[in-house]
Design an enzyme around this catalytic site. Sequence first.
Site, PDB file in Angstrom:
ATOM      1  N   ALA A  33      21.360  35.855  20.762  1.00  0.00           N
ATOM      2  CA  ALA A  33      22.557  36.549  20.255  1.00  0.00           C
ATOM      3  C   ALA A  33      22.598  36.562  18.732  1.00  0.00           C
ATOM      4  O   ALA A  33      23.282  37.395  18.137  1.00  0.00           O
ATOM      5  CB  ALA A  33      23.805  35.871  20.801  1.00  0.00           C
ATOM      6  N   ALA A  43      41.813  28.478  30.811  1.00  0.00           N
ATOM      7  CA  ALA A  43      43.016  28.324  31.638  1.00  0.00           C
ATOM      8  C   ALA A  43      42.607  28.312  33.106  1.00  0.00           C
ATOM      9  O   ALA A  43      41.758  29.103  33.518  1.00  0.00           O
ATOM     10  CB  ALA A  43      43.986  29.475  31.378  1.00  0.00           C
ATOM     11  N   ARG A  45      44.481  27.684  37.186  1.00  0.00           N
ATOM     12  CA  ARG A  45      45.773  27.583  37.870  1.00  0.00           C
ATOM     13  C   ARG A  45      46.117  26.130  38.182  1.00  0.00           C
ATOM     14  O   ARG A  45      47.236  25.696  38.007  1.00  0.00           O
ATOM     15  CB  ARG A  45      45.701  28.393  39.166  1.00  0.00           C
ATOM     16  CG  ARG A  45      46.971  29.108  39.468  1.00  0.00           C
ATOM     17  CD  ARG A  45      46.837  30.039  40.631  1.00  0.00           C
ATOM     18  NE  ARG A  45      45.592  29.823  41.371  1.00  0.00           N
ATOM     19  CZ  ARG A  45      45.074  30.716  42.182  1.00  0.00           C
ATOM     20  NH1 ARG A  45      45.670  31.870  42.335  1.00  0.00           N
ATOM     21  NH2 ARG A  45      43.962  30.471  42.845  1.00  0.00           N
ATOM     22  N   GLY A 187      31.105  29.613  48.534  1.00  0.00           N
ATOM     23  CA  GLY A 187      31.694  30.303  47.378  1.00  0.00           C
ATOM     24  C   GLY A 187      31.253  31.745  47.245  1.00  0.00           C
ATOM     25  O   GLY A 187      31.414  32.358  46.198  1.00  0.00           O
ATOM     26  N   ASP A 201      35.280  45.156  49.200  1.00  0.00           N
ATOM     27  CA  ASP A 201      34.526  44.633  48.049  1.00  0.00           C
ATOM     28  C   ASP A 201      33.346  45.561  47.721  1.00  0.00           C
ATOM     29  O   ASP A 201      33.123  45.908  46.558  1.00  0.00           O
ATOM     30  CB  ASP A 201      34.029  43.220  48.386  1.00  0.00           C
ATOM     31  CG  ASP A 201      33.167  42.627  47.298  1.00  0.00           C
ATOM     32  OD1 ASP A 201      33.719  42.217  46.268  1.00  0.00           O
ATOM     33  OD2 ASP A 201      31.927  42.601  47.468  1.00  0.00           O
ATOM     34  N   LYS A 205      32.575  48.011  44.296  1.00  0.00           N
ATOM     35  CA  LYS A 205      31.316  48.013  43.535  1.00  0.00           C
ATOM     36  C   LYS A 205      30.683  49.411  43.543  1.00  0.00           C
ATOM     37  O   LYS A 205      30.156  49.865  42.528  1.00  0.00           O
ATOM     38  CB  LYS A 205      30.360  46.974  44.122  1.00  0.00           C
ATOM     39  CG  LYS A 205      30.881  45.546  43.951  1.00  0.00           C
ATOM     40  CD  LYS A 205      30.108  44.578  44.822  1.00  0.00           C
ATOM     41  CE  LYS A 205      30.614  43.154  44.675  1.00  0.00           C
ATOM     42  NZ  LYS A 205      30.083  42.261  45.709  1.00  0.00           N
TER      43      LYS A 205
HETATM   44  N1  HSE Z   1      32.305  38.363  47.896  1.00  0.00           N
HETATM   45  C1  HSE Z   1      31.305  38.974  47.103  1.00  0.00           C
HETATM   46  C2  HSE Z   1      30.031  39.081  47.935  1.00  0.00           C
HETATM   47  C3  HSE Z   1      31.067  38.140  45.873  1.00  0.00           C
HETATM   48  O1  HSE Z   1      29.940  38.446  48.980  1.00  0.00           O
HETATM   49  O2  HSE Z   1      29.145  39.811  47.551  1.00  0.00           O
HETATM   50  C4  HSE Z   1      30.309  38.846  44.805  1.00  0.00           C
HETATM   51  O3  HSE Z   1      30.963  39.975  44.355  1.00  0.00           O
END
Ligand code: HSE
Length: 439
Positions: A33, A43, A45, A187, A201, A205
């Site tokens: 960079a 921050a 929650r 995750g 989702d 995209k």
């Molecule tokens: N929930 C999304 C997926 C996470 O499973 O692709 C990434 O955007």
Amino acid sequence: MNPVKVGLLGLGTVGGGTVNVLKRNAKEIARRAGRGIVIVQAAARDLNKPRICDTTGIKLGTDPNEVVNNPEVEIVIELIGGDTLAKEMVLKAIEQGKHVVTANKALIAKHGNEIFAKAQAKGVIVAFEAAVAGGIPIIKAIREGLAGNQIQWLAGIINGTGNFILTEMRDKGRDFDDVLQEAQALGYAEADPTFDVEGIDAAHKLTILASIAFGIPLQFNKTYTEGITRITREDVTYAEALGYRIKHLGVARRTAKGIELRVHPTLIPARRLIANVDGVKNAVLVMGDAVGPTLYYGAGAGAEPTASAVVADLVDVVRAMTADPENRVPHLAFQADALANDPILSMDEVETAYYLRMQALDKPGVMARVASILGEQQISIEAIIQKEPLEDSQFANIIMLTHRVQEKQMNQALAKIESLDTIDGRVTRIRLETLDSSK
Ligand code: HSE
């Protein structure tokens, strides 16, 4: 030179990954960079939640406003998710002349037109590489690497959770819910996992990819969206027997009449590279008129793969901070005043091939009647399999592949077929794409 000071909103999976990558690779990042990049304030929650990162040296609080308002902070990373508080904070940061890096696909797909207009007016960058396909640099590839091409179509496996579920169901015969729970624990899944399994989702995209591929405004509400919840093991098996795989695809295609924008389960030939993209991996196939087909593959979700894209955006922003805003890469790849208004086609007007499965009474003339209804709608059959009825059933499974036809015609044919008293229940229909250079 002093390091660039960055504020972070959200310390969850991707936030934690970003802190870790920035710390671990600090020297390499500074060499790239031209300046160090340091998170000074963050921050979250809930400050008592266990973290995957070491936050030593970062001022922590629960109020994102404090991060955005910190005069030292030059770049705000938004990893809150959703499109309420996140939108408020992003607009606030832009208003204060700060650059923004976000992984928030819902925010960009639904409010990107407004956000980019404000950013342009303020001369700041809103970078969003991490919003699509996790760690794969697909935004950069389309926006910059393929800038010499007319993009003809793109097709992507762009939801890792959905691909993980389909792969585990196919390979291990696992249950849908069981695999989904694992994706949540790892995750990968969205806070609301219906976003993954109902295709929302992926639609977020795809909306973004189509805009940067064709130079059109973001139009999430015109994207046809169908998830994977109705895919059965039976269909997966029949597809394999016919030489196909079922993948959940986002497809954007430029046609003479307008642009197709659609997300749905799709049969694709098993021999295509993209058909072999398994687990949480994503892949996007992009067809340019000059380059031909190009394929981008990698981790579509997870802490560090997504952080990889966030940090790449940070490096880009730091490099571009001193450049004249007129000479930066436009947010949607094309100059803001040169976006096209091509219509988005309704699903009725979309043309694809189809996989059909129906339960037919096992007696003479039934198959002929089905074939004649398809013929009346100009639908040509490419392959047929009939499975004899199980011992306790009068119904045989008929599986057909058709040639390409407009969805409108297929809808009319299916309505007639479903009204026959020799056909039991609904006909299963899965769209089929060959993904070859010509279509
Ligand atoms: N929930 C999304 C997926 C996470 O499973 O692709 C990434 O955007």
